[in-house]
Design an enzyme around this catalytic site. Structure first.
Site, short mmCIF file in Angstrom:
data_model
loop_
_atom_site.label_atom_id
_atom_site.label_comp_id
_atom_site.label_asym_id
_atom_site.label_seq_id
_atom_site.Cartn_x
_atom_site.Cartn_y
_atom_site.Cartn_z
N ASP A 98 -60.45 -87.27 23.91
CA ASP A 98 -59.73 -88.43 23.98
C ASP A 98 -60.30 -89.25 22.58
O ASP A 98 -59.33 -89.97 21.81
CB ASP A 98 -59.96 -89.47 25.10
CG ASP A 98 -59.54 -89.00 26.39
OD1 ASP A 98 -58.53 -87.88 26.25
OD2 ASP A 98 -59.81 -89.81 27.56
N HIS A 133 -63.53 -83.67 27.87
CA HIS A 133 -62.02 -84.62 27.83
C HIS A 133 -62.38 -85.88 27.33
O HIS A 133 -61.40 -86.27 26.52
CB HIS A 133 -61.83 -84.70 29.24
CG HIS A 133 -60.15 -84.37 29.25
ND1 HIS A 133 -59.62 -83.21 29.02
CD2 HIS A 133 -59.38 -85.39 29.32
CE1 HIS A 133 -58.19 -83.40 29.07
NE2 HIS A 133 -58.01 -84.66 29.23
N ASP A 151 -49.20 -81.84 15.28
CA ASP A 151 -49.84 -81.36 16.75
C ASP A 151 -51.35 -81.08 16.21
O ASP A 151 -51.49 -80.56 15.26
CB ASP A 151 -49.21 -80.10 17.31
CG ASP A 151 -49.68 -79.52 18.49
OD1 ASP A 151 -49.12 -79.96 19.58
OD2 ASP A 151 -50.73 -78.94 18.49
N ILE A 152 -52.25 -81.52 16.92
CA ILE A 152 -53.62 -81.07 16.88
C ILE A 152 -54.01 -79.44 16.99
O ILE A 152 -53.61 -78.86 17.93
CB ILE A 152 -54.73 -81.76 17.75
CG1 ILE A 152 -54.33 -83.31 17.67
CG2 ILE A 152 -56.02 -81.86 17.40
CD1 ILE A 152 -55.34 -84.39 18.36
N ASN A 177 -61.50 -79.45 23.77
CA ASN A 177 -61.70 -80.20 25.12
C ASN A 177 -62.66 -79.16 25.77
O ASN A 177 -63.44 -79.71 26.58
CB ASN A 177 -60.39 -80.22 25.83
CG ASN A 177 -59.49 -81.49 25.61
OD1 ASN A 177 -60.13 -82.68 25.12
ND2 ASN A 177 -58.45 -81.39 25.54
N GLU A 183 -51.06 -84.05 22.89
CA GLU A 183 -51.68 -83.90 21.60
C GLU A 183 -50.82 -83.95 20.42
O GLU A 183 -50.97 -83.47 19.40
CB GLU A 183 -52.77 -83.15 21.36
CG GLU A 183 -52.78 -81.88 22.26
CD GLU A 183 -51.83 -80.81 21.79
OE1 GLU A 183 -50.68 -80.91 22.49
OE2 GLU A 183 -52.08 -79.94 20.77
N1 LIG Z 1 -58.76 -84.92 25.78
C1 LIG Z 1 -57.44 -84.96 25.92
N2 LIG Z 1 -56.74 -83.75 25.83
C2 LIG Z 1 -55.56 -83.78 26.02
C3 LIG Z 1 -54.54 -85.09 26.20
N3 LIG Z 1 -53.55 -84.60 26.07
C4 LIG Z 1 -53.28 -83.21 25.88
N4 LIG Z 1 -54.50 -82.77 25.59
C5 LIG Z 1 -55.08 -81.47 25.71
O1 LIG Z 1 -54.50 -80.77 24.59
C6 LIG Z 1 -54.50 -79.14 24.83
C7 LIG Z 1 -53.42 -78.53 23.99
O2 LIG Z 1 -53.48 -77.34 24.18
P1 LIG Z 1 -52.26 -76.39 23.64
O3 LIG Z 1 -51.10 -76.88 23.82
O4 LIG Z 1 -52.83 -75.00 24.15
O5 LIG Z 1 -52.52 -76.36 22.07
P2 LIG Z 1 -53.90 -76.06 21.20
O6 LIG Z 1 -54.99 -75.66 22.03
O7 LIG Z 1 -53.98 -77.48 20.24
O8 LIG Z 1 -53.42 -74.81 20.46
P3 LIG Z 1 -52.33 -74.93 19.16
O9 LIG Z 1 -51.46 -76.02 19.20
O10 LIG Z 1 -51.90 -73.67 19.04
O11 LIG Z 1 -53.38 -75.23 17.63
C8 LIG Z 1 -54.51 -79.43 26.29
O12 LIG Z 1 -55.86 -78.74 26.50
C9 LIG Z 1 -54.42 -80.63 26.58
O13 LIG Z 1 -55.11 -80.68 27.91
C10 LIG Z 1 -55.35 -86.11 26.14
O14 LIG Z 1 -54.74 -87.43 26.44
N5 LIG Z 1 -56.57 -86.09 26.27
#
Ligand SMILES: Nc1nc2c(ncn2[C@@H]2O[C@H](COP(=O)(O)OP(=O)(O)OP(=O)(O)O)[C@@H](O)[C@H]2O)c(=O)[nH]1
Length: 310
Positions: free
Chosen positions: A195, A191, A178-179, A186, A222
């Site tokens: 991506d 966004h 997981d990122i 974002n 992500e």
């Molecule tokens: N740009 C982009 N963002 C995405 C995509 N899919 C998911 N996201 C974003 O990924 C983010 C995930 O956020 P969280 O689940 O809160 O996790 P996080 O901010 O990485 O926090 P931690 O996992 O705790 O480090 C959200 O803001 C989603 O909108 C995508 O296809 N493109």
């Protein structure tokens, strides 16, 4: 979508024919359209298809040993080979024989004596259909943004590989990634840049994969899952650390992260050949828990799932 389908020169047609003269005639007519390979019996056709599945088969009805119909039937029943279209090339075929061909799974006939234009047009048409089907299959298995496998394919392939590992008493490992702080990324960079970062991360992870059976899948927004059949826990942990290092090395600036660049966290779980986990869902849940621990312990790292009962 089907732009890449115009060129048939890379398509491979297998000619199953025991007359040298007919082989020559067919390959002459197909010259410049596609690649051809020739075999003289049904047995050799099956052997060839196992090693190098062609895109189309031109099958003679009467062959020494196994008949063309029998070879067609066997190919249709073989895993991974059943979608190769088979055209019978034959003379004086009765209604009953035609029935046998259709029932065996043939897609078409070409009558002998062979008319060049008919042969070329039928081959071109079926090669185009095959290319379209292959392309659709590819599109339905891949994630459009990141170009790694998609969740749908993960659900199919993961369940199959998990069952196989239990059956063969082999270890099967999974890494969930997981990122880190991706929401903040974002929010700060937008966004579209998000991506681009996702694409770069997927490509960096995919670049670490060396074995053909290992696969990277986009599991959710992500989040990625990496299926590692026949991989011991130590090997999976090592690979997970490589993923973490490879993403950090991309050096994608992330000013709202404590690391200053985009990083990932990873969780690793393995079923040790026995009934350690009952099904894929349990294995993933264990890897997810390890991923949660990696986040909790400061991110930008990989953690291994605790053994059940530990
Ligand atoms: N740009 C982009 N963002 C995405 C995509 N899919 C998911 N996201 C974003 O990924 C983010 C995930 O956020 P969280 O689940 O809160 O996790 P996080 O901010 O990485 O926090 P931690 O996992 O705790 O480090 C959200 O803001 C989603 O909108 C995508 O296809 N493109």
């Amino acid at each position: 979508m089907f732009k890449e389908i115009e060129d048939l020169s890379e398509s491979l047609v297998l000619i199953v024919e025991d007359s040298m003269l007919t082989q020559k005639v067919i390959s002459c007519f197909l010259e410049g359209i596609c690649s051809v390979h020739m075999v003289t019996s049904g047995e050799k056709a099956i052997e060839f298809c196992r090693a190098t599945p062609p895109d189309l088969i031109l099958m003679d009805w009467v062959l020494e040993g196994m008949s063309g119909v029998e070879a067609c039937k066997q190919l249709q029943e073989m895993e991974g080979l059943s979608d190769i279209p088979i055209i019978f090339v034959t003379s004086n075929i009765s209604e009953q024989q035609q029935d046998l061909c259709w029932d065996a799974g043939a897609v078409d006939f070409i009558p002998k004596p062979i008319v060049a234009k008919t042969l070329m047009n039928r081959v071109k048409t079926h090669l185009k259909y095959k290319q379209q089907a292959d392309t659709l299959k590819r599109y339905s298995y891949y994630d459009g943004l990141t170009k790694v496998f998609n969740r749908r394919f993960f659900d199919m392939e993961g369940a199959r590989q998990f069952k196989q590992s239990i059956r063969q008493q082999h270890t099967c490992s999974v890494v969930m990634l997981d990122i880190d702080h991706f929401k903040k990324f974002n929010d700060r960079y937008g966004h579209l840049n998000g991506d681009d970062a996702l694409k770069a991360v997927a490509s960096a992870i995919d670049g670490q994969i060396r074995r053909p059976m290992d696969g990277v899948y986009r599991y959710g927004g992500e989040e990625f899952a990496i299926l590692l059949p026949d991989t011991e826990p130590d090997g999976a942990k090592q690979l997970a650390n490589q993923f973490v290092d490879a993403v950090k090395a991309l050096a994608i600036v992330h000013e709202d992260s404590e690391f200053g660049v985009v990083t990932i966290s990873a969780g690793v779980a393995s079923n040790d050949g026995g009934e350690h986990y009952q099904d894929l869902a349990q294995l993933i849940a264990a890897a997810d828990q390890a991923l949660y621990n990696a986040k909790h312990q400061g991110r930008n790292q990989a953690c291994v799932a605790e053994k059940k009962g530990a």
